[in-house]
Design an enzyme around this catalytic site. Sequence first.
Site, PDB file in Angstrom:
ATOM      1  N   LYS A  18       0.822  -1.218   0.000  1.00  0.00           N
ATOM      2  CA  LYS A  18       0.000   0.000   0.000  1.00  0.00           C
ATOM      3  C   LYS A  18       0.855   1.267   0.000  1.00  0.00           C
ATOM      4  O   LYS A  18       0.598   2.189  -0.750  1.00  0.00           O
ATOM      5  CB  LYS A  18      -0.895   0.062   1.254  1.00  0.00           C
ATOM      6  CG  LYS A  18      -2.024  -0.915   1.295  1.00  0.00           C
ATOM      7  CD  LYS A  18      -2.990  -0.556   2.437  1.00  0.00           C
ATOM      8  CE  LYS A  18      -2.366  -0.527   3.812  1.00  0.00           C
ATOM      9  NZ  LYS A  18      -1.948  -1.836   4.332  1.00  0.00           N
ATOM     10  N   ARG A  94      -9.767   1.743   8.479  1.00  0.00           N
ATOM     11  CA  ARG A  94      -9.435   0.366   8.847  1.00  0.00           C
ATOM     12  C   ARG A  94     -10.537  -0.281   9.658  1.00  0.00           C
ATOM     13  O   ARG A  94     -10.429  -1.467   9.988  1.00  0.00           O
ATOM     14  CB  ARG A  94      -8.163   0.383   9.687  1.00  0.00           C
ATOM     15  CG  ARG A  94      -6.901  -0.042   8.968  1.00  0.00           C
ATOM     16  CD  ARG A  94      -5.807   0.007   9.977  1.00  0.00           C
ATOM     17  NE  ARG A  94      -4.595  -0.653   9.711  1.00  0.00           N
ATOM     18  CZ  ARG A  94      -3.515  -0.093   9.173  1.00  0.00           C
ATOM     19  NH1 ARG A  94      -3.558   1.106   8.684  1.00  0.00           N
ATOM     20  NH2 ARG A  94      -2.401  -0.764   9.097  1.00  0.00           N
ATOM     21  N   ARG A 131      11.332  -7.096   5.804  1.00  0.00           N
ATOM     22  CA  ARG A 131      11.190  -5.651   5.597  1.00  0.00           C
ATOM     23  C   ARG A 131      12.095  -4.867   6.546  1.00  0.00           C
ATOM     24  O   ARG A 131      12.151  -5.156   7.738  1.00  0.00           O
ATOM     25  CB  ARG A 131       9.722  -5.283   5.831  1.00  0.00           C
ATOM     26  CG  ARG A 131       9.421  -3.822   5.634  1.00  0.00           C
ATOM     27  CD  ARG A 131       7.980  -3.614   5.353  1.00  0.00           C
ATOM     28  NE  ARG A 131       7.108  -3.751   6.525  1.00  0.00           N
ATOM     29  CZ  ARG A 131       5.803  -3.507   6.495  1.00  0.00           C
ATOM     30  NH1 ARG A 131       5.229  -3.140   5.378  1.00  0.00           N
ATOM     31  NH2 ARG A 131       5.064  -3.652   7.571  1.00  0.00           N
ATOM     32  N   ARG A 163      10.998  -2.258  11.561  1.00  0.00           N
ATOM     33  CA  ARG A 163       9.921  -1.519  12.211  1.00  0.00           C
ATOM     34  C   ARG A 163       9.599  -2.151  13.560  1.00  0.00           C
ATOM     35  O   ARG A 163       9.575  -3.371  13.666  1.00  0.00           O
ATOM     36  CB  ARG A 163       8.674  -1.574  11.317  1.00  0.00           C
ATOM     37  CG  ARG A 163       8.330  -0.247  10.693  1.00  0.00           C
ATOM     38  CD  ARG A 163       7.266  -0.398   9.661  1.00  0.00           C
ATOM     39  NE  ARG A 163       5.950  -0.735  10.235  1.00  0.00           N
ATOM     40  CZ  ARG A 163       4.809  -0.560   9.580  1.00  0.00           C
ATOM     41  NH1 ARG A 163       4.803  -0.058   8.366  1.00  0.00           N
ATOM     42  NH2 ARG A 163       3.656  -0.905  10.134  1.00  0.00           N
ATOM     43  N   ARG A 174      -1.896  -7.969  13.826  1.00  0.00           N
ATOM     44  CA  ARG A 174      -2.383  -7.065  12.780  1.00  0.00           C
ATOM     45  C   ARG A 174      -3.168  -7.839  11.721  1.00  0.00           C
ATOM     46  O   ARG A 174      -4.183  -7.364  11.217  1.00  0.00           O
ATOM     47  CB  ARG A 174      -1.208  -6.312  12.141  1.00  0.00           C
ATOM     48  CG  ARG A 174      -0.847  -5.054  12.925  1.00  0.00           C
ATOM     49  CD  ARG A 174       0.645  -4.772  12.894  1.00  0.00           C
ATOM     50  NE  ARG A 174       1.130  -4.326  11.610  1.00  0.00           N
ATOM     51  CZ  ARG A 174       2.402  -4.450  11.214  1.00  0.00           C
ATOM     52  NH1 ARG A 174       3.286  -5.040  12.001  1.00  0.00           N
ATOM     53  NH2 ARG A 174       2.772  -3.985  10.058  1.00  0.00           N
TER      54      ARG A 174
HETATM   55  P1  AMP Z   1       0.633   0.956   8.803  1.00  0.00           P
HETATM   56  O1  AMP Z   1       1.864   1.758   8.626  1.00  0.00           O
HETATM   57  O2  AMP Z   1      -0.483   1.382   7.908  1.00  0.00           O
HETATM   58  O3  AMP Z   1       0.885  -0.532   8.769  1.00  0.00           O
HETATM   59  O4  AMP Z   1       0.093   1.262  10.291  1.00  0.00           O
HETATM   60  C1  AMP Z   1       0.887   0.948  11.416  1.00  0.00           C
HETATM   61  C2  AMP Z   1       0.038   0.966  12.674  1.00  0.00           C
HETATM   62  O5  AMP Z   1      -0.516   2.272  12.870  1.00  0.00           O
HETATM   63  C3  AMP Z   1      -1.158   0.028  12.683  1.00  0.00           C
HETATM   64  O6  AMP Z   1      -0.807  -1.296  13.010  1.00  0.00           O
HETATM   65  C4  AMP Z   1      -2.023   0.690  13.748  1.00  0.00           C
HETATM   66  O7  AMP Z   1      -1.519   0.454  15.050  1.00  0.00           O
HETATM   67  C5  AMP Z   1      -1.799   2.177  13.455  1.00  0.00           C
HETATM   68  N1  AMP Z   1      -2.788   2.666  12.474  1.00  0.00           N
HETATM   69  C6  AMP Z   1      -2.527   3.153  11.225  1.00  0.00           C
HETATM   70  N2  AMP Z   1      -3.663   3.483  10.611  1.00  0.00           N
HETATM   71  C7  AMP Z   1      -4.670   3.206  11.472  1.00  0.00           C
HETATM   72  C8  AMP Z   1      -6.079   3.313  11.406  1.00  0.00           C
HETATM   73  N3  AMP Z   1      -6.693   3.776  10.318  1.00  0.00           N
HETATM   74  N4  AMP Z   1      -6.790   2.916  12.496  1.00  0.00           N
HETATM   75  C9  AMP Z   1      -6.200   2.462  13.602  1.00  0.00           C
HETATM   76  N5  AMP Z   1      -4.872   2.322  13.726  1.00  0.00           N
HETATM   77  C10 AMP Z   1      -4.103   2.692  12.673  1.00  0.00           C
END
Ligand code: AMP
Length: 224
Positions: A18, A94, A131, A163, A174
């Site tokens: 993404k 989400r 990653r 990360r 997740r």
């Molecule tokens: P990502 O970089 O998109 O994988 O997001 C990393 C983390 O940020 C996720 O595992 C959540 O803990 C938090 N996060 C990001 N976007 C959201 C969202 N829309 N709703 C809730 N938590 C989020």
Amino acid sequence: MSTRGPRLVLLGKQGAGKGTQATRLADHYKVAHLSTGDLFRDAANFGHELGLEAKSFMDRGELVPDETVVGLVAEHLGIDDRAARGFVLDGFPRTRRQAEELRRILDGRPLDLAIDLDVPTEIVLRRIAGRRVFAQCGALYHVENPPKENWTCDACGGRVVQRDDDTEEAVMRRLELYEVETLPVIQFYRRAATLAHVDGSEETDDVFKQLVETVEAQFDPTKP
Ligand code: AMP
């Protein structure tokens, strides 16, 4: 006749690509790229309260509470009239509640498309295990595709790390939350007839081409 960029949502499991594809789409259409994960990570790196609160959820693979995320997105879509001019949302919505809140924030300006970037779980697990990311500039690498010099970031020269939430436990959590909370978002957009699927397991350039073709088939820049 005035035209605008597309209003897009990119959905998909962690590791589906993404972030990479949303960056390219936003560059291609000259619209804002909003990644809620990046916004939280930046806020945490700067020691902001919002970021530190979010980090406690992120490191465990849990979702940040809806109110916090929705407030952040509303604020960023308000900048420079992005809600009207176009955007690519990456990692939001989400949950079903976030999808409903997004509709409210957009206030009568419909999304052009929500695209589900589909990648089988065994492939995303392989991608995530390898990653690596540089925390400051955000450049992404894979152990099979490292930076040119000794794990020093090609773009900014800094050190590349894993990360904090790419641990096995957080990754499994997740994925579980994706099934429970984010699949209903896909249903939500399917019902609203704004859903498209793109196979995200191909090479990056091929996926991007598919994404642009999918947007072009649906998006009418003359519609307000
Ligand atoms: P990502 O970089 O998109 O994988 O997001 C990393 C983390 O940020 C996720 O595992 C959540 O803990 C938090 N996060 C990001 N976007 C959201 C969202 N829309 N709703 C809730 N938590 C989020």
